[in-house]
Design an enzyme around this catalytic site. Structure first.
Site, PDB file in Angstrom:
ATOM      1  N   LYS B  93       0.825  -1.215   0.000  1.00 14.64           N
ATOM      2  CA  LYS B  93       0.000   0.000   0.000  1.00 14.64           C
ATOM      3  C   LYS B  93       0.863   1.271   0.000  1.00 14.64           C
ATOM      4  O   LYS B  93       0.586   2.206   0.728  1.00 14.64           O
ATOM      5  CB  LYS B  93      -0.946  -0.002   1.218  1.00 14.64           C
ATOM      6  CG  LYS B  93      -1.720  -1.314   1.466  1.00 14.64           C
ATOM      7  CD  LYS B  93      -2.921  -1.491   0.607  1.00 14.64           C
ATOM      8  CE  LYS B  93      -3.946  -2.487   1.142  1.00 14.64           C
ATOM      9  NZ  LYS B  93      -3.490  -3.853   1.434  1.00 14.64           N
ATOM     10  N   ARG B  94       1.911   1.283  -0.836  1.00 15.95           N
ATOM     11  CA  ARG B  94       2.788   2.442  -0.891  1.00 15.95           C
ATOM     12  C   ARG B  94       2.214   3.530  -1.790  1.00 15.95           C
ATOM     13  O   ARG B  94       1.199   3.325  -2.468  1.00 15.95           O
ATOM     14  CB  ARG B  94       4.177   2.028  -1.377  1.00 15.95           C
ATOM     15  CG  ARG B  94       4.888   1.012  -0.482  1.00 15.95           C
ATOM     16  CD  ARG B  94       5.117   1.542   0.922  1.00 15.95           C
ATOM     17  NE  ARG B  94       6.084   0.717   1.645  1.00 15.95           N
ATOM     18  CZ  ARG B  94       5.773  -0.219   2.543  1.00 15.95           C
ATOM     19  NH1 ARG B  94       4.520  -0.473   2.858  1.00 15.95           N
ATOM     20  NH2 ARG B  94       6.735  -0.889   3.165  1.00 15.95           N
TER      21      ARG B  94
END
Lengths: 280, 280
Positions: B93-94
């Site tokens: 989830k960058r």
């Protein structure tokens, strides 16, 4: 660190400068590369040179992760080296479902597990309340929530207008601030607000008069420190203004730390003036 | 891995199962804890037991980061152990400004730098285009963009209605899909779509008929595999359905790998039926 302690540091150092440790192994001076841990050695000298003028340090986690386990060790050593009176920010932009955000909180706040003990972490709001609140379960630790960022992509979603019940235009980033205010008080929640939007600061201060704002984008990203200070400052200062590249890469020679010190002093001198002028 | 190669694996194994490696040191069977690297040993046995029935593995990066540098090493060993025909997802989830996302891309895609060489990474869209495109600079690597997640917080922002130029209601997550389709083709871009919203799948398939969707939330999070398959499948299957806890924690005794195998087989058997019924 409490809000009051942070404000005291700001008054003591006459500075609200945050130094961004975006330490790129491909950009640090050549003479450091022969050492055992060039990234840490670079950070150590930057911290020595600037901590008089900075109240906060913000390692950008991507730069350490890009080096794998080795980078994680450099990060840990860096965090341990930062003087205790400085506020520390894990600039990680994390956010996931509840139990996973809980693990990210362990990663950045729970030294026993991960070796890291930051004061705060930056969090992306897209997944909503249960992706943010697990970080708040750590007493005395802070969430710095993305509201309005300074990159061109901030237009894509953050600045979309929401369908509303009244006639007033409301942007997504404003809704993020309004909604998240319900999740924590100003002792645990700050916002990331892009400095290139100084005129938005007045609007944001209406929504978040008491919160600290982390302002990236002064320096290499081109925001005006004067405008940010004039429109963003509140009675506890309420601002942490970040500068990364303009300070840490002021020189790529053997004098890099000295040049970083000079740049940090320059910013601090300007900030001392604005504190005198705008602190309400 | 190309879309066609992934589809071939799905046909070969009659499965579109992704096993989520949310490996929590506090939850793995006690008899493993005495070993040198319990997290890797747990993953190794889970992979051995399930790889016949799974086409993808998704380590949840938070669980490794929570252990600091040590966790990063477990992650690296795990990734190396996953059979090459399986698609690998860094569930991270960058998302950050361009140069920072570039560093995250190095972290997950550039083995020489970080020790990791995933096929794909999950990315949060809040910061817009320039936070996503740096991942796409790596040929053959995939971005799996968050669209609609399965947690309760997805209501807070993802399901807000946007002010539009026409009369049709448009949700933020729909705008995310529409906009991001311009950034990459279906060979490099997938979407995360929460399984508990099976009725939304029809709508999402209108916006993204050819894309692969990563569907979390079947199993412990409670989605219906049948509904997801009926409404989500396209002519290349177009689905990766994740199960984490229901498989990897099927037992916490010495038989954990055997029980994981039985659970994976159960899901694969169901999936084989749906492939026969719904593949268009």
């Amino acid at each position: 660190m409490t809000k009051q302690e942070l404000f005291e540091q700001i008054q003591l150092k006459k500075s609200y400068l945050c130094v961004g440790l975006d330490t790129d192994i491909q950009k640090i001076p050549e003479h450091l590369l022969a050492g055992e841990d060039p990234v840490f050695e670079f950070n150590r000298q930057i911290i020595d040179a600037t901590h008089q003028y900075a109240v906060a340090y913000k390692p950008n986690i991507a730069f350490y992760e890009a080096l794998g386990a080795k980078g994680w060790i450099s990060l840990q050593k860096t965090l341990e080296y930062i003087p205790k009176e400085c506020f520390t920010i894990a600039d990680a932009k994390r956010g996931d479902i509840g139990n996973t955000s809980g693990l990210y909180a362990r990663a950045f706040f729970d030294k026993e597990n991960s070796g890291l003990d930051f004061d705060s972490v930056t969090v992306a709001p897209y997944m909503g309340e249960d992706s943010v609140t697990p970080f708040l379960d750590f007493p005395g630790k802070w969430v710095i929530l993305l509201a309005l960022t300074s990159n061109t992509g901030s237009k894509d979603f953050q600045q979309l207008v929401l369908a509303g019940s009244d006639n007033k235009e409301e942007f997504l980033f404003e809704k993020v601030i309004k909604k998240s205010r319900e999740w924590a008080d100003t002792e645990q929640l700050m916002y990331v607000v892009g400095a290139t939007k100084a005129e938005s600061l007045t609007k944001i201060r209406e929504l978040a008069p008491e919160h600290f704002l982390l302002v990236p984008g002064v320096g290499a990203q081109g925001g005006s420190l004067q405008e940010v200070s004039e429109f963003g400052m509140n009675k506890h200062c309420g601002l942490l203004v970040n500068s990364s590249r303009a300070i840490i890469y002021a020189s790529n020679g053997e004098d890099f730390a000295q040049k970083a010190k000079e740049e940090a002093l320059k910013v601090q001198t300007e900030m001392a003036q604005y504190l005198a002028m705008y602190l309400k």
